[in-house]
Design a protein around this motif. Structure first.
Motif, mmCIF file in Angstrom:
data_model
loop_
_atom_site.group_PDB
_atom_site.id
_atom_site.type_symbol
_atom_site.label_atom_id
_atom_site.label_comp_id
_atom_site.label_asym_id
_atom_site.label_seq_id
_atom_site.Cartn_x
_atom_site.Cartn_y
_atom_site.Cartn_z
ATOM 1 N N THR A 188 -26.733 50.320 -58.157
ATOM 2 C CA THR A 188 -26.393 48.907 -58.071
ATOM 3 C C THR A 188 -27.144 48.368 -56.870
ATOM 4 O O THR A 188 -27.239 49.037 -55.842
ATOM 5 N N GLU A 189 -27.758 47.212 -57.034
ATOM 6 C CA GLU A 189 -28.528 46.659 -55.916
ATOM 7 C C GLU A 189 -27.952 45.305 -55.513
ATOM 8 O O GLU A 189 -27.495 44.537 -56.355
ATOM 9 N N ILE A 190 -28.007 45.048 -54.207
ATOM 10 C CA ILE A 190 -27.453 43.806 -53.672
ATOM 11 C C ILE A 190 -28.601 42.900 -53.248
ATOM 12 O O ILE A 190 -29.520 43.330 -52.542
ATOM 13 N N ILE B 14 -33.966 38.283 -52.444
ATOM 14 C CA ILE B 14 -34.490 39.497 -51.801
ATOM 15 C C ILE B 14 -33.480 40.637 -51.898
ATOM 16 O O ILE B 14 -32.308 40.481 -51.557
ATOM 17 N N GLU B 15 -33.983 41.751 -52.416
ATOM 18 C CA GLU B 15 -33.152 42.955 -52.526
ATOM 19 C C GLU B 15 -32.910 43.488 -51.125
ATOM 20 O O GLU B 15 -33.856 43.810 -50.414
ATOM 21 N N ILE B 16 -31.638 43.576 -50.739
ATOM 22 C CA ILE B 16 -31.384 44.116 -49.407
ATOM 23 C C ILE B 16 -30.858 45.549 -49.436
ATOM 24 O O ILE B 16 -31.099 46.310 -48.520
ATOM 25 N N TRP B 17 -30.167 45.926 -50.504
ATOM 26 C CA TRP B 17 -29.486 47.220 -50.431
ATOM 27 C C TRP B 17 -29.421 47.843 -51.815
ATOM 28 O O TRP B 17 -29.097 47.164 -52.795
ATOM 29 N N ASN B 18 -29.714 49.131 -51.864
ATOM 30 C CA ASN B 18 -29.649 49.878 -53.119
ATOM 31 C C ASN B 18 -28.602 50.985 -52.981
ATOM 32 O O ASN B 18 -28.685 51.807 -52.080
ATOM 33 N N LEU B 19 -27.609 50.962 -53.852
ATOM 34 C CA LEU B 19 -26.561 52.000 -53.833
ATOM 35 C C LEU B 19 -26.753 52.893 -55.056
ATOM 36 O O LEU B 19 -26.646 52.418 -56.188
HETATM 37 MG MG MG Z 1 -34.467 49.124 -55.086
#
Ligand code: MG
Ligand code: ATP
Ligand code: MG
Ligand code: MG
Length: 469
Positions: A173-175, A199-204
């Motif tokens: 899941t990406e934030i 902008i993608e900040i975080w990838n879980l």
């Molecule tokens: Mg990513």
């Protein structure tokens, strides 16, 4: 203003408070993974923990990891200077669970940190999930109260992570943060998702399955968590900026570049300063971690990054070597968090100065040749491969440097022609050997060349080692 240094420690302390052990960044040269050119994410040092090959005395960890994405599967070299969000060197903040907590905690942790500790306005945030991952979508709904249109279901591998062809894998899941409609770009999953508005900040990453050689998958008995957030991206956001290069740290390096070249940091040379600031970081950190410029493998990637930076300094009118003069600014900005920089400062400066002094001798002449050639080519014709090869062979221009120079003019290299010229030269060298009456020795020599790359500049064949992350 919250500095990047403050953000780094807020992140680590948040996870430490929640039972995570703060683990130092591992070096940029992966310790036990010859398939990977450089450490390109936080999970690299933990690979053996995730596969169960190694055990440790903690099951939760948090890191700020040095990363380089300039070769192999993740290569952002061509994005630098063109997007607001990419570097070749960056820091990835991460939290890891080795068979401990899973989605039900990873999502709430991230949400709490972003919206409470960092105080980000939740109306600007949206997330993606893998299209079949109802579990994650439901947690997001419950924990964050996000409406369905802010939980975007993505059917592609962008939201399905695999460690390699076999091994741990799972949905992610990406934030994303919406920087506003004054910036071009569409939401994730849309045709113009590569723009810089969202902008993608975080990838879980949810490591949930194990993939086997025959293509089948089984559920992991103890699922794990691996997350990564770019410090510079979250930093830009928290400093009220859109662009990573406007953060305190990057700005200090850009100003050092402007000062060293007697230029305006925001003038027409703006892009050159950005590239220089970025490449200063990747080259200095690579040298601090023991990579030295050479004509093959990692050392050749380092040399390519250095030479690209040197061309940008040349474009700013620099007559003398510039890069080494910027190292003190870098040590000032990052030496406290990364003491290896200070320890290696003299080596970094000397290496940069020597390389730049050497390359200067052919850089000016090569660029003049390139300009002459372009002046004689019709309109938008590609640069002939033979010319690119001559620049490479005689002037030490890595192909990507020539391509970078041409991109500013909306031109390209005929790469098929370049490859052909390279092949032709190899064939000629072979023929010369064959005629020398030392055939037996020659074939051994060529085997070595094919394997290791020749002595001068011919490192391309060795640059295909794929990262697995
Ligand atoms: Mg990513
Ligand atoms: P993007 O789609 O923007 O290229 P990514 O999906 O390739 O990012 P991941 O591999 O998911 O990135 O890495 C995790 C996080 O690391 C990203 O969400 C981002 O915050 C950060 N990151 C990735 N690549 C870079 C980069 N080149 N420079 C700065 N930060 C990066
Ligand atoms: Mg990327
Ligand atoms: Mg992405």
């Amino acid at each position: 203003m919250t500095s990047l240094a403050d953000i780094r420690s807020t992140f680590l302390n948040f996870y430490a408070r929640n039972g995570h052990t703060i683990v130092p960044s591992s070096p940029l040269v992966p310790r036990n993974d010859p398939t990977l050119m450089f450490t390109n994410s936080g999970m690299v040092q933990f690979k053996n923990r995730f596969t169960g090959v190694e055990t440790g005395d903690y099951s939760r960890a948090t890191t700020a990891q040095k990363c380089v994405r300039a070769g192999g599967k993740h290569n952002d070299l061509d994005n630098v200077g063109y997007t607001a969000r990419h570097h070749t060197f960056f820091e990835m903040l991460g939290n890891f669970s080795f068979g401990d907590y899973f989605k039900e905690s990873a999502i709430p942790f991230a949400w709490e940190l972003l919206t409470k500790d960092f105080g980000i306005n939740k109306d600007r945030l949206l997330v993606t999930v893998y299209h079949t991952d109802d579990e994650a979508a439901n947690i997001w709904k419950k924990v964050a109260g996000l409406s369905d249109d802010r939980i975007i279901r993505i059917p592609t591998n962008d939201n399905f992570w695999m460690m390699g062809p076999t091994g741990p894998c799972g949905p992610c899941t990406e934030i994303f943060y919406d920087h506003g409609d004054h910036i071009a770009g569409g939401p994730p999953g849309s045709p113009d998702e590569d723009g810089d508005r969202f902008i993608e900040i975080w990838n879980l990453v949810f490591m949930q399955f194990e993939q086997f050689e025959d293509g089948t998958r089984a559920g992991l008995p103890k699922p794990s968590i691996d997350t990564g957030m770019g410090l510079e991206r979250i930093g830009a956001l928290l400093q009220g900026k859109h662009d990573n290069y406007d953060t305190d740290l990057m700005r200090a390096l850009i100003e050092a570049s402007a000062h060293a070249t007697s230029n305006d940091p925001d003038g027409p040379g703006k892009v050159h300063h950005r590239v220089i600031a970025d490449h200063l970081r990747s080259t200095s950190f690579l040298i601090a971690d023991g990579v030295m410029p050479s004509n093959e493998g990692r050392g050749y990637v380092l040399r390519r990054i250095m030479r690209r930076a040197m061309r940008h300094a040349h474009m700013l009118g620099a007559k003398d070597p510039v890069m080494y003069r910027l190292v003190p600014a870098l040590v000032r900005e990052m030496g406290a968090a990364y003491p290896e920089l200070g320890r290696a400062q003299a080596l970094i400066e000397e290496t940069l100065r020597t390389e730049e002094t050497r390359f200067k001798q052919t850089l000016d002449r090569g660029l003049r040749l390139l300009d002459d050639e372009l002046a004689h080519l019709p309109g938008d014709a590609d640069l002939p491969g033979a010319t690119a090869f001559k620049l490479y062979d005689t002037y030490g221009f890595p192909l990507d440097l020539t391509q970078d120079a041409l991109r500013e003019k909306n031109r390209k290299v005929d790469t098929a022609g370049f490859d052909a010229a390279m092949e032709e030269q190899k064939a000629k060298a072979r023929a010369a050997w064959a005629g020398s009456g030392e055939q037996a020795d020659a074939s051994v020599w060529f085997d070595l060349v094919e394997k290791n790359g020749p002595t001068e500049f011919l490192g391309y064949d060795t640059l295909t080692a794929e990262g697995q992350v």
